[in-house]
Design a protein around this motif. Structure first.
Motif, PDB file in Angstrom:
ATOM      1  N   TYR A 145       0.842  -1.196   0.000  1.00 26.99           N
ATOM      2  CA  TYR A 145       0.000   0.000   0.000  1.00 26.99           C
ATOM      3  C   TYR A 145       0.883   1.253   0.000  1.00 26.99           C
ATOM      4  O   TYR A 145       1.704   1.428   0.897  1.00 26.99           O
ATOM      5  CB  TYR A 145      -0.917   0.027   1.223  1.00 26.99           C
ATOM      6  N   TYR A 146       0.703   2.121  -1.002  1.00 25.11           N
ATOM      7  CA  TYR A 146       1.457   3.365  -1.109  1.00 25.11           C
ATOM      8  C   TYR A 146       0.648   4.499  -0.487  1.00 25.11           C
ATOM      9  O   TYR A 146      -0.472   4.766  -0.896  1.00 25.11           O
ATOM     10  CB  TYR A 146       1.750   3.699  -2.579  1.00 25.11           C
ATOM     11  N   PHE A 147       1.246   5.149   0.510  1.00 30.05           N
ATOM     12  CA  PHE A 147       0.629   6.324   1.115  1.00 30.05           C
ATOM     13  C   PHE A 147       0.871   7.510   0.186  1.00 30.05           C
ATOM     14  O   PHE A 147       1.645   7.425  -0.760  1.00 30.05           O
ATOM     15  CB  PHE A 147       1.263   6.618   2.484  1.00 30.05           C
ATOM     16  N   GLU A 148       0.251   8.645   0.445  1.00 29.92           N
ATOM     17  CA  GLU A 148       0.547   9.856  -0.318  1.00 29.92           C
ATOM     18  C   GLU A 148       2.025  10.161  -0.127  1.00 29.92           C
ATOM     19  O   GLU A 148       2.543  10.102   0.977  1.00 29.92           O
ATOM     20  CB  GLU A 148      -0.304  11.036   0.163  1.00 29.92           C
ATOM     21  N   GLY A 149       2.715  10.453  -1.197  1.00 24.00           N
ATOM     22  CA  GLY A 149       4.148  10.703  -1.108  1.00 24.00           C
ATOM     23  C   GLY A 149       4.924   9.477  -1.511  1.00 24.00           C
ATOM     24  O   GLY A 149       4.506   8.724  -2.383  1.00 24.00           O
ATOM     25  N   ILE A 150       6.032   9.206  -0.861  1.00 25.08           N
ATOM     26  CA  ILE A 150       6.933   8.130  -1.276  1.00 25.08           C
ATOM     27  C   ILE A 150       6.891   6.895  -0.385  1.00 25.08           C
ATOM     28  O   ILE A 150       7.527   5.897  -0.691  1.00 25.08           O
ATOM     29  CB  ILE A 150       8.394   8.651  -1.343  1.00 25.08           C
ATOM     30  N   TYR A 151       6.148   6.930   0.708  1.00 24.20           N
ATOM     31  CA  TYR A 151       6.189   5.849   1.694  1.00 24.20           C
ATOM     32  C   TYR A 151       5.167   4.753   1.400  1.00 24.20           C
ATOM     33  O   TYR A 151       4.118   5.001   0.810  1.00 24.20           O
ATOM     34  CB  TYR A 151       5.971   6.406   3.099  1.00 24.20           C
ATOM     35  N   TYR A 152       5.484   3.533   1.857  1.00 20.03           N
ATOM     36  CA  TYR A 152       4.565   2.414   1.671  1.00 20.03           C
ATOM     37  C   TYR A 152       4.639   1.454   2.858  1.00 20.03           C
ATOM     38  O   TYR A 152       5.584   1.473   3.640  1.00 20.03           O
ATOM     39  CB  TYR A 152       4.853   1.652   0.372  1.00 20.03           C
ATOM     40  N   ALA A 153       3.601   0.616   2.958  1.00 21.05           N
ATOM     41  CA  ALA A 153       3.572  -0.494   3.914  1.00 21.05           C
ATOM     42  C   ALA A 153       3.191  -1.735   3.119  1.00 21.05           C
ATOM     43  O   ALA A 153       2.381  -1.657   2.190  1.00 21.05           O
ATOM     44  CB  ALA A 153       2.547  -0.231   5.010  1.00 21.05           C
ATOM     45  N   ALA A 154       3.802  -2.862   3.453  1.00 22.10           N
ATOM     46  CA  ALA A 154       3.538  -4.097   2.712  1.00 22.10           C
ATOM     47  C   ALA A 154       3.454  -5.273   3.668  1.00 22.10           C
ATOM     48  O   ALA A 154       3.987  -5.229   4.780  1.00 22.10           O
ATOM     49  CB  ALA A 154       4.639  -4.335   1.682  1.00 22.10           C
ATOM     50  N   LEU A 155       2.785  -6.311   3.210  1.00 21.25           N
ATOM     51  CA  LEU A 155       2.716  -7.566   3.952  1.00 21.25           C
ATOM     52  C   LEU A 155       2.781  -8.695   2.935  1.00 21.25           C
ATOM     53  O   LEU A 155       2.033  -8.688   1.955  1.00 21.25           O
ATOM     54  CB  LEU A 155       1.432  -7.667   4.769  1.00 21.25           C
ATOM     55  N   GLU A 156       3.686  -9.648   3.173  1.00 27.46           N
ATOM     56  CA  GLU A 156       3.814 -10.807   2.297  1.00 27.46           C
ATOM     57  C   GLU A 156       3.831 -12.082   3.126  1.00 27.46           C
ATOM     58  O   GLU A 156       4.337 -12.087   4.249  1.00 27.46           O
ATOM     59  CB  GLU A 156       5.096 -10.731   1.466  1.00 27.46           C
ATOM     60  N   ILE A 157       3.280 -13.157   2.549  1.00 28.50           N
ATOM     61  CA  ILE A 157       3.331 -14.482   3.166  1.00 28.50           C
ATOM     62  C   ILE A 157       3.709 -15.489   2.089  1.00 28.50           C
ATOM     63  O   ILE A 157       3.533 -15.229   0.893  1.00 28.50           O
ATOM     64  CB  ILE A 157       1.989 -14.884   3.829  1.00 28.50           C
ATOM     65  N   GLY A 158       4.252 -16.619   2.511  1.00 35.78           N
ATOM     66  CA  GLY A 158       4.627 -17.638   1.541  1.00 35.78           C
ATOM     67  C   GLY A 158       5.416 -18.753   2.186  1.00 35.78           C
ATOM     68  O   GLY A 158       5.151 -19.136   3.325  1.00 35.78           O
ATOM     69  N   ALA A 159       6.427 -19.242   1.458  1.00 40.98           N
ATOM     70  CA  ALA A 159       7.237 -20.364   1.919  1.00 40.98           C
ATOM     71  C   ALA A 159       8.713 -20.022   1.797  1.00 40.98           C
ATOM     72  O   ALA A 159       9.132 -19.377   0.843  1.00 40.98           O
ATOM     73  CB  ALA A 159       6.932 -21.613   1.096  1.00 40.98           C
ATOM     74  N   ALA A 160       9.486 -20.458   2.792  1.00 37.96           N
ATOM     75  CA  ALA A 160      10.949 -20.334   2.760  1.00 37.96           C
ATOM     76  C   ALA A 160      11.505 -21.749   2.661  1.00 37.96           C
ATOM     77  O   ALA A 160      11.309 -22.567   3.561  1.00 37.96           O
ATOM     78  CB  ALA A 160      11.454 -19.637   4.015  1.00 37.96           C
ATOM     79  N   ASN A 161      12.158 -22.050   1.547  1.00 39.16           N
ATOM     80  CA  ASN A 161      12.655 -23.393   1.270  1.00 39.16           C
ATOM     81  C   ASN A 161      14.160 -23.469   1.501  1.00 39.16           C
ATOM     82  O   ASN A 161      14.924 -22.784   0.826  1.00 39.16           O
ATOM     83  CB  ASN A 161      12.336 -23.773  -0.176  1.00 39.16           C
ATOM     84  N   THR A 162      14.581 -24.288   2.464  1.00 38.56           N
ATOM     85  CA  THR A 162      15.996 -24.467   2.762  1.00 38.56           C
ATOM     86  C   THR A 162      16.606 -25.418   1.741  1.00 38.56           C
ATOM     87  O   THR A 162      16.061 -26.488   1.483  1.00 38.56           O
ATOM     88  CB  THR A 162      16.187 -25.050   4.175  1.00 38.56           C
ATOM     89  N   LEU A 163      17.734 -25.021   1.163  1.00 38.77           N
ATOM     90  CA  LEU A 163      18.428 -25.853   0.190  1.00 38.77           C
ATOM     91  C   LEU A 163      19.441 -26.736   0.902  1.00 38.77           C
ATOM     92  O   LEU A 163      19.816 -26.474   2.035  1.00 38.77           O
ATOM     93  CB  LEU A 163      19.145 -24.971  -0.831  1.00 38.77           C
TER      94      LEU A 163
END
Length: 188
Positions: free
Chosen positions: A112-130
């Motif tokens: 989500y971009y606020f007015e101006g240059i700032y943003y907030a984000a949220l991500e989910i998923g998987a972290a796969n160890t090699l």
């Protein structure tokens, strides 16, 4: 605190302060489709900090415009963490491997971009160890950041996030700092 850990902590603090004081006059970074490629540094927290000093890697993020201020995101990257000296010595003594396995986090979310240059984000998923013991963890990461315009189609993306990878084997948690170059094909 080791010299290397002290140096990375100082970089983290300076980058965070720069993120908070950056101001660009009369330029609104509305949500537009873009792709970014960047460098990531990780600073372990909690129990993770007792095992690892820091981490580093790279990531690619794709943003698809959903509304004027909201982009849907997809990201993939590679991270590896460096053992603390005393942990590495203990593993060497026990005959355990001390080479680091990489982790490939793959996540989706929203930014989500606020007015101006700032943003907030949220991500989910998987972290796969090699490596020998392939392990998949649930990954999550809220982010605060700034998209700093460089030109009509380019911007620098500076994001600070808390990320966790949770599995039955335990949890890895860290603060992540991402510095990326974003390319937008949309006209602003």
């Amino acid at each position: 605190m080791s010299t290397y850990a002290g140096w990375t902590y100082k970089c983290f603090v300076i980058s965070f302060l720069l993120l908070m004081i950056v101001k660009v006059q009369a330029q609104d970074q509305a949500a537009v489709p873009k792709i970014s490629v960047g460098f990531v540094m990780g600073f372990p927290t909690g129990k993770t900090a007792k095992t690892y000093v820091n981490g580093y890697g790279a990531s690619t993020k794709v943003e698809l415009n959903f509304t004027k201020h909201l982009n849907l995101t997809g990201s993939a990257g590679y991270m590896t963490f460096r053992y603390r000296d005393e942990v590495k010595k203990r593993l060497d003594y026990l005959g355990e491997p001390t080479s680091m396995n990489g982790v490939v986090p793959i996540k989706v979310g929203a930014k989500y971009y606020f007015e101006g240059i700032y943003y907030a984000a949220l991500e989910i998923g998987a972290a796969n160890t090699l490596g020998d013991g392939l392990n998949t963890s649930f990954a999550y990461g809220p982010t605060l950041g700034a998209s700093i315009p460089i030109s009509k189609h380019y911007s620098a993306d500076l994001g600070l996030r808390y990320e966790g990878w949770k599995s039955s084997a335990g949890q890895v948690s860290f603060f992540g700092l991402r510095l990326a170059l974003a390319i937008s094909g949309a006209k602003k």
